[in-house]
Scaffold this active site. Structure first.
Site, PDB file in Angstrom:
ATOM      1  N   ARG A 115       0.816  -1.227   0.000  1.00 45.88           N
ATOM      2  CA  ARG A 115       0.000   0.000   0.000  1.00 45.88           C
ATOM      3  C   ARG A 115       0.845   1.271   0.000  1.00 45.88           C
ATOM      4  NH1 ARG A 115      -2.445  -3.247   3.643  1.00 45.88           N
ATOM      5  NH2 ARG A 115      -4.325  -4.252   2.881  1.00 45.88           N
ATOM      6  N   LYS A 146       3.705  12.041 -10.413  1.00 45.97           N
ATOM      7  CA  LYS A 146       2.800  11.240 -11.249  1.00 45.97           C
ATOM      8  C   LYS A 146       3.491   9.934 -11.593  1.00 45.97           C
ATOM      9  CE  LYS A 146      -0.012  14.662 -13.675  1.00 45.97           C
ATOM     10  NZ  LYS A 146      -0.342  15.193 -15.007  1.00 45.97           N
ATOM     11  N   GLU A 174      11.002  20.018 -23.725  1.00 43.73           N
ATOM     12  CA  GLU A 174      10.366  20.345 -22.437  1.00 43.73           C
ATOM     13  C   GLU A 174      11.096  21.519 -21.773  1.00 43.73           C
ATOM     14  OE1 GLU A 174       7.577  18.787 -21.881  1.00 43.73           O
ATOM     15  OE2 GLU A 174       7.773  16.817 -22.848  1.00 43.73           O
ATOM     16  N   LYS A 234       9.513  23.128 -12.611  1.00 43.22           N
ATOM     17  CA  LYS A 234       8.463  22.105 -12.546  1.00 43.22           C
ATOM     18  C   LYS A 234       8.010  21.914 -11.104  1.00 43.22           C
ATOM     19  CE  LYS A 234       6.297  18.054 -13.882  1.00 43.22           C
ATOM     20  NZ  LYS A 234       6.321  16.716 -14.419  1.00 43.22           N
ATOM     21  N   GLU A 242      -3.596  18.995  -9.855  1.00 40.24           N
ATOM     22  CA  GLU A 242      -4.182  19.576 -11.063  1.00 40.24           C
ATOM     23  C   GLU A 242      -5.591  20.098 -10.824  1.00 40.24           C
ATOM     24  OE1 GLU A 242      -3.463  17.818 -15.345  1.00 40.24           O
ATOM     25  OE2 GLU A 242      -2.449  16.648 -13.822  1.00 40.24           O
ATOM     26  N   ARG A 301      -0.977  23.764 -12.983  1.00 42.87           N
ATOM     27  CA  ARG A 301      -0.233  22.629 -13.520  1.00 42.87           C
ATOM     28  C   ARG A 301      -0.542  22.419 -14.998  1.00 42.87           C
ATOM     29  NH1 ARG A 301       1.347  17.145 -10.190  1.00 42.87           N
ATOM     30  NH2 ARG A 301       2.607  16.221 -11.818  1.00 42.87           N
ATOM     31  N   ASN A 356       1.141  21.880 -20.003  1.00 39.11           N
ATOM     32  CA  ASN A 356       0.687  21.250 -21.247  1.00 39.11           C
ATOM     33  C   ASN A 356       0.938  22.121 -22.467  1.00 39.11           C
ATOM     34  OD1 ASN A 356      -0.264  18.904 -20.060  1.00 39.11           O
ATOM     35  ND2 ASN A 356      -2.238  19.834 -19.561  1.00 39.11           N
ATOM     36  N   HIS A 409       1.346  20.659 -25.873  1.00 41.60           N
ATOM     37  CA  HIS A 409       1.040  19.235 -25.759  1.00 41.60           C
ATOM     38  C   HIS A 409      -0.292  18.839 -26.391  1.00 41.60           C
ATOM     39  CE1 HIS A 409       4.606  18.910 -23.365  1.00 41.60           C
ATOM     40  NE2 HIS A 409       4.400  17.629 -23.113  1.00 41.60           N
ATOM     41  N   HIS A 427       0.440  16.021 -28.779  1.00 40.97           N
ATOM     42  CA  HIS A 427      -0.082  14.659 -28.551  1.00 40.97           C
ATOM     43  C   HIS A 427      -0.849  14.162 -29.772  1.00 40.97           C
ATOM     44  CE1 HIS A 427       0.093  14.767 -23.896  1.00 40.97           C
ATOM     45  NE2 HIS A 427       1.092  14.066 -24.378  1.00 40.97           N
ATOM     46  N   HIS A 436       8.548  11.603 -28.261  1.00 43.31           N
ATOM     47  CA  HIS A 436       7.613  12.523 -27.617  1.00 43.31           C
ATOM     48  C   HIS A 436       8.070  13.981 -27.768  1.00 43.31           C
ATOM     49  CE1 HIS A 436       4.849  14.193 -24.658  1.00 43.31           C
ATOM     50  NE2 HIS A 436       5.873  14.730 -24.036  1.00 43.31           N
TER      51      HIS A 436
HETATM   52  N1  LIG Z   1       5.435  11.185 -14.678  1.00 43.51           N
HETATM   53  C1  LIG Z   1       5.488  12.272 -15.414  1.00 43.51           C
HETATM   54  O1  LIG Z   1       5.147  13.373 -14.972  1.00 43.51           O
HETATM   55  C2  LIG Z   1       6.025  12.161 -16.821  1.00 43.51           C
HETATM   56  C3  LIG Z   1       6.383  13.322 -17.537  1.00 43.51           C
HETATM   57  C4  LIG Z   1       6.947  13.166 -18.805  1.00 43.51           C
HETATM   58  C5  LIG Z   1       7.126  11.900 -19.340  1.00 43.51           C
HETATM   59  N2  LIG Z   1       6.752  10.799 -18.631  1.00 43.51           N
HETATM   60  C6  LIG Z   1       6.950   9.444 -19.155  1.00 43.51           C
HETATM   61  O2  LIG Z   1       8.331   9.234 -19.342  1.00 43.51           O
HETATM   62  C7  LIG Z   1       8.504   8.265 -20.366  1.00 43.51           C
HETATM   63  C8  LIG Z   1       9.568   8.758 -21.327  1.00 43.51           C
HETATM   64  O3  LIG Z   1      10.764   8.891 -20.610  1.00 43.51           O
HETATM   65  P1  LIG Z   1      12.159   8.977 -21.380  1.00 43.51           P
HETATM   66  O4  LIG Z   1      12.047   9.968 -22.464  1.00 43.51           O
HETATM   67  O5  LIG Z   1      13.203   9.129 -20.346  1.00 43.51           O
HETATM   68  O6  LIG Z   1      12.230   7.574 -22.133  1.00 43.51           O
HETATM   69  P2  LIG Z   1      12.772   6.120 -21.684  1.00 43.51           P
HETATM   70  O7  LIG Z   1      12.670   5.935 -20.236  1.00 43.51           O
HETATM   71  O8  LIG Z   1      12.098   5.161 -22.565  1.00 43.51           O
HETATM   72  O9  LIG Z   1      14.318   6.215 -22.061  1.00 43.51           O
HETATM   73  C9  LIG Z   1      14.677   6.390 -23.427  1.00 43.51           C
HETATM   74  C10 LIG Z   1      15.733   5.382 -23.849  1.00 43.51           C
HETATM   75  O10 LIG Z   1      16.994   5.761 -23.298  1.00 43.51           O
HETATM   76  C11 LIG Z   1      17.598   4.680 -22.601  1.00 43.51           C
HETATM   77  N3  LIG Z   1      18.399   5.316 -21.549  1.00 43.51           N
HETATM   78  C12 LIG Z   1      17.992   5.825 -20.362  1.00 43.51           C
HETATM   79  N4  LIG Z   1      18.998   6.445 -19.752  1.00 43.51           N
HETATM   80  C13 LIG Z   1      20.090   6.329 -20.561  1.00 43.51           C
HETATM   81  C14 LIG Z   1      21.430   6.779 -20.473  1.00 43.51           C
HETATM   82  N5  LIG Z   1      21.833   7.540 -19.444  1.00 43.51           N
HETATM   83  N6  LIG Z   1      22.260   6.491 -21.488  1.00 43.51           N
HETATM   84  C15 LIG Z   1      21.832   5.767 -22.567  1.00 43.51           C
HETATM   85  N7  LIG Z   1      20.575   5.335 -22.710  1.00 43.51           N
HETATM   86  C16 LIG Z   1      19.709   5.616 -21.714  1.00 43.51           C
HETATM   87  C17 LIG Z   1      16.436   3.841 -22.153  1.00 43.51           C
HETATM   88  O11 LIG Z   1      16.820   2.513 -21.919  1.00 43.51           O
HETATM   89  C18 LIG Z   1      15.480   3.962 -23.349  1.00 43.51           C
HETATM   90  O12 LIG Z   1      15.841   3.069 -24.358  1.00 43.51           O
HETATM   91  C19 LIG Z   1       7.156   8.064 -21.023  1.00 43.51           C
HETATM   92  O13 LIG Z   1       6.600   6.839 -20.613  1.00 43.51           O
HETATM   93  C20 LIG Z   1       6.322   9.226 -20.500  1.00 43.51           C
HETATM   94  O14 LIG Z   1       4.948   8.908 -20.405  1.00 43.51           O
HETATM   95  C21 LIG Z   1       6.214  10.919 -17.389  1.00 43.51           C
HETATM   96 ZN   LIG Z   2       5.846  16.240 -22.531  1.00 46.10          ZN
END
Ligand SMILES: NC(=O)c1ccc[n+]([C@@H]2O[C@H](COP(=O)([O-])OP(=O)(O)OC[C@H]3O[C@@H](n4cnc5c(N)ncnc54)[C@H](O)[C@@H]3O)[C@@H](O)[C@H]2O)c1
Ligand SMILES: [Zn+2]
Length: 302
Positions: free
Chosen positions: A67, A89, A131, A166, A176, A181, A185, A188, A192, A205
Site C-alpha cells: 500500500r 505522477k 520540455e 516544474k 491539477e 499545472r 501542457n 502538448h 499529442h 515525444h
Molecule cells: N510522470 C510524469 O510526470 C512524466 C512526464 C513526462 C514523461 N513521462 C513518461 O516518461 C517516459 C519517457 O521517458 P524517457 O524519455 O526518459 O524515455 P525512456 O525511459 O524510454 O528512455 C529512453 C531510452 O533511453 C535509454 N536510456 C535511459 N537512460 C540512458 C542513459 N543515461 N544512457 C543511454 N541510454 C539511456 C532507455 O533505456 C530507453 O531506451 C514516457 O513513458 C512518459 O509517459 C512521465
Molecule cells: Zn511532454
C-alpha cells in the site's frame, strides 16, 4: 549497488526491458512479485534508476507495494531529469491509452546526476530540450540565453533550473485543480495529436511536442499578441536542437484532428489551450475552436 551495500543496505536489483512496453500492469505486477520473493517489506525503499519509463513504473510499484513504500528517483535521461521525475505522477499504460492507470506518489528524493546523460544518443538527448524550451516559454524567459545546443559543460545548473520550475508549479497545484499545472501542457494538445496520428515510435515525444510548441507559439502570436520576433526566437532554438518545426507531409491534418478529438482533454467539450502573451508567462484559454487548431496544424506545413 556497491555503495548501497557498502553502507549496510541489503540490495536486490530488478531490471525491465528498455522501452515504453515495459510500462504495463503486467510488468508492475511482475516487479511486485519479485520484491516479495526477494523479501522486501514496508521498510524497503525503491530506487528508480533510468529514464521516464523506469521512473513511472518503479514509482507506481512503490505506490502500490504494501500500500505504498518510499521511493527515490535517479533519472538518467533529459526528459526524466527535467520532467518526469518531478511531480509525483506515477503509472503504467493501459491497452486503451497511455498513463491511464496510476497514482500520485511523491519521491522522497530526486537525484539527477548529469554525468549519466553522456551516454544518451543525440536524438534522445535533444528531445528533452523540447520540455526545457517549454519551461522557458511558460515561466522563465531568462533561461533562453542559457541554452547552447553544442555546449554540454554546464548542464547541472540548467537541469536544476528546470527542476525548480516544474517543482514550483507542481507544489502549487499538486493534483491539477487550480489550472496552474495545466500550463505544463503548453505545446502538448497538438503535440499529442501529432504523436498519436504519426503512430508511436515515428516521432519521439519531444519531437512531437516541438511541433506542438510551434503551433502553440503561432496561435499565441495570432490570438494573444506574442511578438513575432519572440516566436522566431523559439523556432530557431528548436531547430538548433535538431527538433522538427515542420510536419512530415504524409501525416494528414485529418488524422491529427481525429487524434485530437480522441484526446481526453476534449471530453468535456471546451478546448483548454495554453497560450503565451509574452515569453516567460502563459495562460489557459478556452476561446479556441477546433477550426483554429486545424489551421494551426495546417500551418505546420509552411
Ligand atoms: N510522470 C510524469 O510526470 C512524466 C512526464 C513526462 C514523461 N513521462 C513518461 O516518461 C517516459 C519517457 O521517458 P524517457 O524519455 O526518459 O524515455 P525512456 O525511459 O524510454 O528512455 C529512453 C531510452 O533511453 C535509454 N536510456 C535511459 N537512460 C540512458 C542513459 N543515461 N544512457 C543511454 N541510454 C539511456 C532507455 O533505456 C530507453 O531506451 C514516457 O513513458 C512518459 O509517459 C512521465
Ligand atoms: Zn511532454
Amino acid at each position: 549497488v556497491a555503495s548501497l551495500a557498502g553502507a549496510g543496505f541489503s540490495v536486490s536489483t530488478h531490471t525491465v526491458p528498455a522501452g515504453e512496453r515495459s510500462k504495463s500492469l503486467e510488468c508492475a505486477g511482475g516487479l511486485c512479485e519479485e520484491l516479495i520473493a526477494a523479501g522486501h517489506d514496508r521498510k524497503s525503499l525503491v530506487l528508480a534508476l533510468g529514464g521516464g519509463v523506469v521512473g513511472d513504473l518503479a514509482g507506481f510499484v512503490a505506490a502500490i507495494y504494501y500500500r505504498g513504500i518510499p521511493f527515490v528517483q535517479l533519472p538518467t535521461t533529459v526528459v526524466a531529469q527535467v520532467d518526469s521525475s518531478v511531480g509525483g505522477k506515477t503509472g503504467v499504460n493501459a491497452r486503451g491509452g497511455k498513463n491511464l492507470i496510476g497514482a500520485f506518489h511523491q519521491p522522497k528524493l530526486v537525484l539527477a546526476d548529469t554525468d549519466t546523460l553522456g551516454t544518451l544518443p543525440p536524438r534522445e538527448f535533444n528531445e528533452g530540450f523540447a520540455e526545457v524550451i517549454k519551461h522557458a516559454i511558460i515561466r522563465d524567459r531568462e533561461m533562453l540565453p542559457a541554452l547552447h545546443p553544442l555546449d554540454r559543460s554546464c548542464l547541472a545548473p540548467l537541469i536544476a533550473r528546470n527542476v525548480a520550475i516544474k517543482a514550483a508549479i507542481v507544489s502549487a497545484d499538486e493534483t491539477e485543480t487550480s489550472g496552474l499545472r495545466a500550463l505544463l501542457n503548453f505545446g502538448h494538445t497538438i503535440g499529442h495529436g501529432i504523436e498519436n496520428a504519426a503512430g508511436y515510435g515515428r516521432y519521439l515525444h519531444g519531437e512531437a511536442i516541438s511541433l506542438g510548441i510551434v503551433a502553440a507559439v503561432r496561435l499565441s502570436v495570432s490570438r494573444a499578441g506574442l511578438p513575432e520576433a519572440d516566436a522566431a526566437r523559439i523556432f530557431d532554438l528548436l531547430a538548433a536542437y535538431d527538433l522538427p518545426t515542420r510536419l512530415d507531409p504524409d501525416i494528414s491534418t485529418d488524422s491529427v484532428m481525429a487524434a485530437l478529438a480522441r484526446d481526453k482533454k476534449f471530453l468535456s467539450g471546451k478546448i483548454r489551450f495554453v497560450l503565451s502573451r509574452s515569453l516567460g508567462s502563459a495562460f489557459l484559454d478556452d476561446s479556441l475552436a477546433l477550426d483554429d487548431l486545424r489551421q494551426a496544424v495546417e500551418g505546420l506545413r509552411e
